[in-house]
Design a protein around this motif. Structure first.
Motif, PDB file in Angstrom:
ATOM      1  N   ASP A  27       0.780  -1.565  -0.229  1.00 30.11           N
ATOM      2  CA  ASP A  27      -0.136   0.097   0.250  1.00 30.11           C
ATOM      3  C   ASP A  27       0.791   0.874   0.079  1.00 30.11           C
ATOM      4  O   ASP A  27       0.461   2.084  -0.583  1.00 30.11           O
ATOM      5  N   LEU A  28       2.193   0.978   1.250  1.00 34.38           N
ATOM      6  CA  LEU A  28       2.690   2.161   0.764  1.00 34.38           C
ATOM      7  C   LEU A  28       3.584   2.408  -0.689  1.00 34.38           C
ATOM      8  O   LEU A  28       3.702   3.796  -0.776  1.00 34.38           O
ATOM      9  N   ASP A  29       4.021   0.935  -0.772  1.00 28.47           N
ATOM     10  CA  ASP A  29       4.552   1.590  -2.352  1.00 28.47           C
ATOM     11  C   ASP A  29       4.094   2.047  -3.058  1.00 28.47           C
ATOM     12  O   ASP A  29       3.529   3.179  -4.085  1.00 28.47           O
ATOM     13  N   ALA A  30       2.646   2.210  -3.337  1.00 25.57           N
ATOM     14  CA  ALA A  30       1.579   2.473  -4.586  1.00 25.57           C
ATOM     15  C   ALA A  30       1.116   3.846  -3.995  1.00 25.57           C
ATOM     16  O   ALA A  30       0.974   4.645  -4.905  1.00 25.57           O
ATOM     17  N   PHE A  31       0.726   4.195  -2.860  1.00 25.92           N
ATOM     18  CA  PHE A  31       1.005   5.732  -2.425  1.00 25.92           C
ATOM     19  C   PHE A  31       2.387   6.178  -3.109  1.00 25.92           C
ATOM     20  O   PHE A  31       2.198   7.455  -3.570  1.00 25.92           O
ATOM     21  N   ARG A  32       3.233   5.819  -2.487  1.00 22.71           N
ATOM     22  CA  ARG A  32       4.446   6.427  -3.288  1.00 22.71           C
ATOM     23  C   ARG A  32       4.921   6.360  -4.110  1.00 22.71           C
ATOM     24  O   ARG A  32       4.806   8.095  -5.081  1.00 22.71           O
ATOM     25  N   ALA A  33       4.341   5.413  -5.199  1.00 21.94           N
ATOM     26  CA  ALA A  33       4.042   5.708  -7.032  1.00 21.94           C
ATOM     27  C   ALA A  33       3.512   6.577  -7.854  1.00 21.94           C
ATOM     28  O   ALA A  33       3.486   7.201  -8.267  1.00 21.94           O
ATOM     29  N   PRO A  46      -7.441  19.440  -2.780  1.00 20.23           N
ATOM     30  CA  PRO A  46      -8.401  18.772  -1.663  1.00 20.23           C
ATOM     31  C   PRO A  46      -9.098  17.561  -1.555  1.00 20.23           C
ATOM     32  O   PRO A  46      -8.735  17.273  -0.723  1.00 20.23           O
ATOM     33  N   GLU A  47      -7.759  16.673  -2.218  1.00 12.94           N
ATOM     34  CA  GLU A  47      -7.505  15.247  -2.065  1.00 12.94           C
ATOM     35  C   GLU A  47      -6.414  14.932  -1.469  1.00 12.94           C
ATOM     36  O   GLU A  47      -5.495  13.993  -0.720  1.00 12.94           O
ATOM     37  N   GLY A  48      -5.061  16.382  -1.958  1.00 11.67           N
ATOM     38  CA  GLY A  48      -4.164  15.959  -1.357  1.00 11.67           C
ATOM     39  C   GLY A  48      -3.589  15.776   0.458  1.00 11.67           C
ATOM     40  O   GLY A  48      -3.024  15.237   0.296  1.00 11.67           O
ATOM     41  N   ALA A  49      -4.473  16.659   1.110  1.00 12.58           N
ATOM     42  CA  ALA A  49      -3.653  16.114   2.392  1.00 12.58           C
ATOM     43  C   ALA A  49      -4.497  15.005   3.096  1.00 12.58           C
ATOM     44  O   ALA A  49      -4.071  14.267   3.823  1.00 12.58           O
ATOM     45  N   THR A  50      -5.791  14.642   2.200  1.00 15.96           N
ATOM     46  CA  THR A  50      -6.261  13.187   2.330  1.00 15.96           C
ATOM     47  C   THR A  50      -5.085  12.064   1.974  1.00 15.96           C
ATOM     48  O   THR A  50      -4.919  11.103   3.075  1.00 15.96           O
ATOM     49  N   ILE A  51      -5.120  12.416   1.401  1.00 16.35           N
ATOM     50  CA  ILE A  51      -3.539  10.937   0.405  1.00 16.35           C
ATOM     51  C   ILE A  51      -2.525  11.448   1.546  1.00 16.35           C
ATOM     52  O   ILE A  51      -1.566  10.481   1.437  1.00 16.35           O
ATOM     53  N   ALA A  52      -2.337  11.970   1.709  1.00 18.03           N
ATOM     54  CA  ALA A  52      -0.684  12.487   2.909  1.00 18.03           C
ATOM     55  C   ALA A  52      -0.907  11.903   3.896  1.00 18.03           C
ATOM     56  O   ALA A  52      -0.515  11.498   4.430  1.00 18.03           O
ATOM     57  N   SER A  56       0.353   8.959   5.773  1.00 14.91           N
ATOM     58  CA  SER A  56       1.265   8.576   7.272  1.00 14.91           C
ATOM     59  C   SER A  56       0.797   7.918   7.773  1.00 14.91           C
ATOM     60  O   SER A  56       1.557   6.988   8.867  1.00 14.91           O
ATOM     61  N   GLN A  57      -0.672   7.214   7.788  1.00 17.84           N
ATOM     62  CA  GLN A  57      -1.685   6.407   8.581  1.00 17.84           C
ATOM     63  C   GLN A  57      -0.458   4.985   7.804  1.00 17.84           C
ATOM     64  O   GLN A  57       0.093   3.838   9.373  1.00 17.84           O
ATOM     65  N   VAL A  58      -1.034   4.644   6.511  1.00 17.24           N
ATOM     66  CA  VAL A  58      -0.060   3.636   6.249  1.00 17.24           C
ATOM     67  C   VAL A  58       1.302   3.231   6.935  1.00 17.24           C
ATOM     68  O   VAL A  58       1.999   2.114   7.450  1.00 17.24           O
ATOM     69  N   ALA A  59       1.877   4.149   7.243  1.00 16.06           N
ATOM     70  CA  ALA A  59       3.637   3.889   7.170  1.00 16.06           C
ATOM     71  C   ALA A  59       3.802   3.905   8.961  1.00 16.06           C
ATOM     72  O   ALA A  59       4.551   3.067   9.085  1.00 16.06           O
ATOM     73  N   THR A  60       3.348   4.464  10.035  1.00 11.66           N
ATOM     74  CA  THR A  60       2.559   4.256  11.282  1.00 11.66           C
ATOM     75  C   THR A  60       2.163   2.674  11.462  1.00 11.66           C
ATOM     76  O   THR A  60       2.757   1.991  12.321  1.00 11.66           O
ATOM     77  N   LEU A  61       1.852   2.468  10.559  1.00 18.11           N
ATOM     78  CA  LEU A  61       1.238   0.664  10.570  1.00 18.11           C
ATOM     79  C   LEU A  61       1.961  -0.235  10.616  1.00 18.11           C
ATOM     80  O   LEU A  61       2.603  -0.848  11.260  1.00 18.11           O
TER      81      LEU A  61
END
Length: 112
Positions: A27-33, A46-52, A56-61
């Motif tokens: 999932d994190l790799d997909a976000f980065r890609a 408007p979607e940027g904050a949600t994506i970030a 961040s949540q996935v990285a923490t998990l």
């Protein structure tokens, strides 16, 4: 080495955590890609904050999962040495109820 019920339980939990961390890593790799493909400005999108936030949540998990794997690996090592279930601070047995809730526990409740 014969597999004890404790070892089998620790290995099963480790397998579950490993599968979860593998999914989180993907999932994190997909976000980065997606971030590399799209030059969207998080601040003005408007979607940027949600994506970030989601990234961040996935990285923490993922970090929590990696810590859990390390704890389970250490518990498996203790089980192999015959010191599993013994408090690392006071040397007394860790109560079975604590090990049931937290199989990778290193200390008894009093020392925790």
């Amino acid at each position: 080495m014969p597999t004890t019920p404790t070892r089998a339980r620790l290995e099963a939990e480790r397998d579950e955590v490993l599968a979860r961390t593998d999914r989180l890593r993907a999932d994190l790799d997909a976000f980065r890609a997606a971030s590399e493909r799209d030059n969207a400005d998080d601040e003005h999108d408007p979607e940027g904050a949600t994506i970030a936030f989601e990234r961040s949540q996935v990285a923490t998990l993922l970090r929590e999962g990696e810590r859990r794997l390390a704890d389970l690996d250490a518990a498996l090592e203790r089980e192999g040495r015959g010191t599993y279930g013994v408090c690392e601070r006071c040397g007394r047995p860790i109560p079975p109820a604590r090990l049931e809730v937290r199989p990778s526990a290193r200390t008894c409740v009093g020392c925790a």
